[in-house]
Write an enzyme that holds these catalytic residues in place. Structure first.
Site, PDB file in Angstrom:
ATOM      1  N   ASP A 140       1.726   5.184   3.269  1.00  0.00           N
ATOM      2  CA  ASP A 140       2.340   3.871   3.513  1.00  0.00           C
ATOM      3  C   ASP A 140       3.228   3.927   4.758  1.00  0.00           C
ATOM      4  OD1 ASP A 140       3.515   1.221   3.077  1.00  0.00           O
ATOM      5  OD2 ASP A 140       2.652   1.360   1.086  1.00  0.00           O
TER       6      ASP A 140
ATOM      7  N   HIS B 106       1.132   3.982   7.742  1.00  0.00           N
ATOM      8  CA  HIS B 106       1.495   2.773   8.474  1.00  0.00           C
ATOM      9  C   HIS B 106       2.609   3.139   9.445  1.00  0.00           C
ATOM     10  CE1 HIS B 106      -0.033   0.156   4.868  1.00  0.00           C
ATOM     11  NE2 HIS B 106      -0.837   1.162   5.160  1.00  0.00           N
TER      12      HIS B 106
END
Ligand SMILES: *[C@@H]1O[C@H](CO)[C@@H](O)[C@H](O)[C@H]1NC(C)=O
Ligand SMILES: *[C@@H]1O[C@H](CO)[C@@H](O)[C@H](O)[C@H]1NC(C)=O
Length: 363
Positions: free
Chosen positions: A217, A240
């Protein structure tokens, strides 16, 4: 060696030996912790903390080499001194049954401490079981725990820590002032859910330096009330990017102000390396819808380069009511896969660019 140098060497030795013995050290192994990776050592760790925190002079909790299994640990203050060190030469592992931590929200939590330094060590939350539970869509999975949480604290330093396979976020800084995270290494598989690297919110004066974050993430996620945040020389990916996001899900959130991401921010195969999302609405339910109360201002990105895993490398999705203002970008060079150029997406966002700007700015 001249007499003078010899003398100063002796003095130095006396000085360091002197401080090493005068600062109290509490070795978890001496208090009963077992470095076998199996025996529950929660109590000896808690005991070591209570002694160090209750000491009238600087004190150290020492975790020697070896693998120690610990459940949820609460390093709570206020302490009687403002110089507690937790020095970890070994590895901490979570209990095998993911429900133990999964329901506790936090694994290692420092709270109400002022002047604490955490040095070295590896913490392995063994998140794989919980991720598998979540991806099986079973309804019985617990939410999962943050591996290292620092809450409502001042003057905290985290140096050289490695965090692997967190159940949820790896490191969270919440409600703090003056926190330095330096030389940390965060590792979790690219497909592990919600394993954000470092999350900062409701905190001022947080500095993240010289770190490497590979997760499923956000690399660094910046939530409501983060002000005066400095991120320098941080490598992200896979995972991310550096995300100012998860904003807009509540009505009265505090703003994000004065965020600097600079020098050598290296993105490797990162989804949306640069992201501001004021219109975040998990599940698209019960959110204020385009009227996020969060104001975002004075965000600087400087020398951010590498590869994006998504065509949109820069995404500023801001609200109409509080547009994102004064974003500065300098020397940003992000590419998407072979020959297809990366792009930037802006809604209600403004600022200025200088130097190299790839993708082309959308201001
Ligand atoms: C912005 O934050 C940095 C620390 O990250 C601080 O040094 C600087 O003074 C702040 N600037 C303003 C205008 O508050
Ligand atoms: C941008 O990065 C690419 C890939 O690393 C490099 O080949 C290119 O020269 C850089 N462009 C500029 C203008 O710095």
């Amino acid at each position: 060696m001249t007499n003078h140098l010899l003398l100063s060497a002796i003095i130095t030795t006396i000085f360091f030996t002197g401080t090493a013995t005068s600062a109290a050290t509490y070795n978890v192994k001496k208090l009963g912790a077992k470095p076998d990776g199996k025996t529950d050592s929660t109590k000896p760790f808690t005991d070591a903390w209570s002694r160090a925190c209750g000491s009238n002079k600087p004190a150290t909790v020492y975790v020697p080499k070896g693998t120690f299994m610990v459940g949820g640990l609460r390093f709570s203050g206020p302490c009687k001194n403002s110089d507690v060190t937790v020095r970890i030469d070994g590895t901490l592992v979570a209990p095998e049954n993911y429900f133990v931590l999964g329901k506790a929200r936090y694994w290692l939590r420092f709270q109400h401490v002022h002047g604490v330094t955490i040095v070295g060590g590896t913490v392995d939350a063994r998140g794989a079981g919980l991720w598998a539970c979540k991806s099986s869509r079973s309804k019985n999975c617990p939410d999962g725990a943050t591996s290292l949480a620092i809450s409502n604290s001042n003057n905290v330093k985290v140096y050289g820590l490695t965090s692997v396979n967190s159940q949820m976020f790896h490191i969270v800084v919440n409600g703090c002032k003056n926190v330095r995270v330096v030389g940390v290494n965060v590792v979790a598989p690219a497909d592990s859910p919600n394993t954000d690297g470092i999350h900062v919110q409701l905190s001022t004066g947080v500095t993240i330096l010289d770190s490497k974050i590979s997760t499923g993430d956000d690399c660094v996620s910046i939530g409501p009330g983060a002000t005066d945040l400095w991120v320098e020389n941080v490598a992200c990916g896979p995972g991310h990017g550096i995300s100012i996001g998860s904003l807009g899900k509540d009505y009265n959130e505090q703003g994000v102000k004065n965020v600097t991401v600079k020098r050598n921010a290296i993105m490797t195969n990162v989804e949306n390396p640069i992201l501001i999302d004021q219109n975040y609405c998990p599940g698209h339910k019960n959110c204020p819808n385009q009227v996020s109360g969060v104001r975002i201002s004075n965000v600087k990105y400087q020398d951010v380069h590498g590869t994006s895993a998504t065509k949109v490398a820069v995404r500023f999705d801001c609200s109409k009511k509080y547009p994102c203002k004064r974003i500065t970008m300098q020397d940003v060079n992000l590419s998407f896969k072979n020959k297809v150029p990366a792009s930037a997406y802006c809604v209600n966002a403004g600022g200025k660019t200088s130097g190299v700007m790839k993708p082309t700015s959308c201001f």
